[in-house]
Design a protein around this motif. Structure first.
Motif, mmCIF file in Angstrom:
data_model
loop_
_atom_site.group_PDB
_atom_site.id
_atom_site.type_symbol
_atom_site.label_atom_id
_atom_site.label_comp_id
_atom_site.label_asym_id
_atom_site.label_seq_id
_atom_site.Cartn_x
_atom_site.Cartn_y
_atom_site.Cartn_z
ATOM 1 N N ARG A 166 32.621 0.352 25.448
ATOM 2 C CA ARG A 166 32.364 1.528 26.279
ATOM 3 C C ARG A 166 33.670 1.940 26.954
ATOM 4 N N PRO A 167 33.786 3.213 27.306
ATOM 5 C CA PRO A 167 34.997 3.653 28.013
ATOM 6 C C PRO A 167 35.032 3.052 29.409
ATOM 7 N N ALA A 168 36.237 2.902 29.936
ATOM 8 C CA ALA A 168 36.405 2.270 31.249
ATOM 9 C C ALA A 168 36.407 3.283 32.382
ATOM 10 N N VAL A 169 35.794 4.439 32.153
ATOM 11 C CA VAL A 169 35.660 5.445 33.211
ATOM 12 C C VAL A 169 34.303 5.284 33.848
ATOM 13 N N GLU A 170 34.263 5.162 35.143
ATOM 14 C CA GLU A 170 32.989 4.956 35.826
ATOM 15 C C GLU A 170 33.061 5.474 37.247
ATOM 16 N N ALA A 171 32.332 6.555 37.500
ATOM 17 C CA ALA A 171 32.184 7.094 38.854
ATOM 18 C C ALA A 171 33.513 7.253 39.575
ATOM 19 N N GLY A 172 34.550 7.646 38.845
ATOM 20 C CA GLY A 172 35.836 7.928 39.469
ATOM 21 C C GLY A 172 36.643 6.713 39.838
ATOM 22 N N ASN A 240 31.324 9.472 28.716
ATOM 23 C CA ASN A 240 32.596 9.334 29.427
ATOM 24 C C ASN A 240 33.801 9.196 28.498
ATOM 25 N N THR A 241 33.595 9.358 27.200
ATOM 26 C CA THR A 241 34.733 9.381 26.286
ATOM 27 C C THR A 241 35.336 10.780 26.270
ATOM 28 N N THR A 242 36.631 10.853 26.138
ATOM 29 C CA THR A 242 37.266 12.144 25.914
ATOM 30 C C THR A 242 37.080 12.516 24.447
ATOM 31 N N GLN A 243 37.385 13.755 24.113
ATOM 32 C CA GLN A 243 37.257 14.177 22.727
ATOM 33 C C GLN A 243 38.189 13.387 21.817
ATOM 34 N N ALA A 244 39.397 13.095 22.283
ATOM 35 C CA ALA A 244 40.348 12.315 21.495
ATOM 36 C C ALA A 244 39.847 10.882 21.295
ATOM 37 N N GLN A 245 39.251 10.293 22.334
ATOM 38 C CA GLN A 245 38.728 8.938 22.230
ATOM 39 C C GLN A 245 37.576 8.864 21.228
ATOM 40 N N MET A 246 36.698 9.860 21.255
ATOM 41 C CA MET A 246 35.571 9.862 20.328
ATOM 42 C C MET A 246 36.053 9.955 18.884
ATOM 43 N N LYS A 247 37.023 10.827 18.633
ATOM 44 C CA LYS A 247 37.583 10.943 17.281
ATOM 45 C C LYS A 247 38.220 9.627 16.854
ATOM 46 N N MET A 248 38.968 9.011 17.765
ATOM 47 C CA MET A 248 39.586 7.724 17.466
ATOM 48 C C MET A 248 38.526 6.685 17.115
ATOM 49 N N PHE A 249 37.464 6.634 17.887
ATOM 50 C CA PHE A 249 36.407 5.643 17.664
ATOM 51 C C PHE A 249 35.728 5.848 16.312
ATOM 52 N N LEU A 250 35.311 7.081 16.031
ATOM 53 C CA LEU A 250 34.573 7.357 14.799
ATOM 54 C C LEU A 250 35.403 7.074 13.551
ATOM 55 N N THR A 251 36.717 7.231 13.660
ATOM 56 C CA THR A 251 37.569 7.014 12.494
ATOM 57 C C THR A 251 37.974 5.547 12.331
ATOM 58 N N ARG A 252 37.375 4.657 13.135
ATOM 59 C CA ARG A 252 37.595 3.214 12.958
ATOM 60 C C ARG A 252 36.651 2.653 11.902
ATOM 61 N N MET A 253 35.697 3.444 11.431
ATOM 62 C CA MET A 253 34.660 2.946 10.538
ATOM 63 C C MET A 253 35.237 2.453 9.213
ATOM 64 N N THR A 266 24.254 14.358 30.920
ATOM 65 C CA THR A 266 24.104 14.890 32.288
ATOM 66 C C THR A 266 24.795 14.010 33.316
ATOM 67 N N GLN A 267 25.309 12.851 32.896
ATOM 68 C CA GLN A 267 25.876 11.892 33.844
ATOM 69 C C GLN A 267 27.338 11.569 33.565
ATOM 70 N N THR A 268 28.090 12.501 32.993
ATOM 71 C CA THR A 268 29.492 12.215 32.702
ATOM 72 C C THR A 268 30.325 12.111 33.973
ATOM 73 N N ASP A 269 31.258 11.164 33.976
ATOM 74 C CA ASP A 269 32.158 10.975 35.115
ATOM 75 C C ASP A 269 33.518 11.615 34.868
ATOM 76 N N LEU A 270 33.653 12.317 33.750
ATOM 77 C CA LEU A 270 34.899 13.034 33.489
ATOM 78 C C LEU A 270 35.018 14.215 34.450
ATOM 79 N N VAL A 271 36.249 14.594 34.745
ATOM 80 C CA VAL A 271 36.474 15.698 35.686
ATOM 81 C C VAL A 271 35.817 16.976 35.169
#
Length: 318
Positions: A166-172, A240-253, A266-271
């Protein structure tokens, strides 16, 4: 006064007692939730209320309870209350998951299975897709069912590894301000995954598997540069993943790799919410073969029934 006769003659005494619950707690729960009254006697069973509609709602709940009992599934007060809410929303209550049910038996013998239509679709998707997105509010079983499926595949030797991330972003909050090494910093964020694994396998087995790297739990940043083979990989809190992180993750397959991505948009902690990799991916990748997107909602909440009511109230003011 409306009276509805109910035929329970096909139930054994043991099954009838399970249906009623200890000290008739299941009947009392239905009475309270739906505004009906149960009248039982020697060889008779009646539902009584001020309207036939209420009687029919109660009958549907009883049918849902009976279906679970006949399939050897557990029935408790919270499950009965949840079935009442589903009946009020005119959602199916008497269907039981078939393919792979139960999804898993825990170390204590508890059977894990999907309890709602959307959860059933999600579990079906596990068996027929390589990438599965599960989005929905807290308590809808996204992470729990994903971990159960992964453990079941490991037990069947269909995979050699489970990877939970999981991403390490949590509630700021920033990991840099937390004490300890990287593992000590990220462990609190991964606690829901540990809890699920410990329930399903037992703490000692989990510890042994982690030592042998059969189970790996790591922050998303650790996935960069890797190719993941023969594994079920679960990405939790994906909102809480950025778009770049999601692309990076999916291409690890890699080969024989299956990815399950869970999150609540509805609960993203991204700015900026629009920067969420989960939101972009579920829009961009829709319609691709062997990629499944399952949306779960308030009706799929399987925690304490009060959680569903709380979520519904908050939704009214958002």
């Amino acid at each position: 006064m409306n009276v509805l006769e109910v035929d329970v003659s096909e139930l054994s005494l043991e099954d009838y007692q399970t249906l009623a619950g200890e000290q008739d707690i299941h009947f009392k729960t239905i009475e309270k939730e739906l505004g009906v009254e149960f009248r039982t006697g020697a060889g008779s069973f009646r539902i009584v209320s001020d309207s036939d509609a209420k009687n029919q709602l109660a009958l549907r709940v009883l049918q849902g309870c009976t279906a679970r009992i006949e399939n050897g599934l557990s029935l408790d007060r919270e499950e009965v209350s949840r079935l009442c809410l589903m009946s009020l929303k005119n959602l199916p209550v008497d269907e039981v998951y078939e393919e792979g049910a139960p999804l898993l038996r825990t170390k204590q013998g508890k059977m894990i299975f999907p309890k709602t239509e959307n959860q059933k679709r999600l579990c079906n998707a596990f068996f027929h897709n390589d990438v599965i997105f599960a989005t929905g509010v807290a308590g809808t079983g996204k992470t729990y069912l994903a971990v159960a499926y992964a453990v079941s595949q490991l037990k069947k030797n269909n995979i050699s590894k489970i990877i939970l991330t999981r991403p390490a972003v949590e509630a700021g909050e920033s990991l840099g301000f937390l004490p300890g090494d990287m593992k000590e910093k990220v462990d609190p964020y991964l606690r829901p995954l540990y809890d699920a694994l410990n329930e399903m396998l037992g703490a000692e087995t989990v510890a042994r598997y982690m030592e042998k790297e059969v189970i790996e739990i790591a922050p998303l940043a650790f996935m960069r540069g890797r190719t993941l083979n023969e594994a079920v990989v679960i990405l939790d809190e994906a909102q809480n993943t950025t778009q770049a992180q999601m692309k990076m993750f999916l291409t690890r397959m890699g080969k024989r790799c299956q990815m399950i991505i869970n999150g609540d948009v509805t609960q993203t902690d991204l700015v900026k919410k629009k920067d969420s990799g989960l939101i972009q991916a579920t829009s961009l990748l829709r319609g691709i073969d062997r990629i499944h997107i399952q949306v779960l909602d308030e009706s799929d909440v399987v925690r304490n029934p009060l959680v569903q009511k709380i979520i519904e109230r908050y939704a009214q003011v958002e």
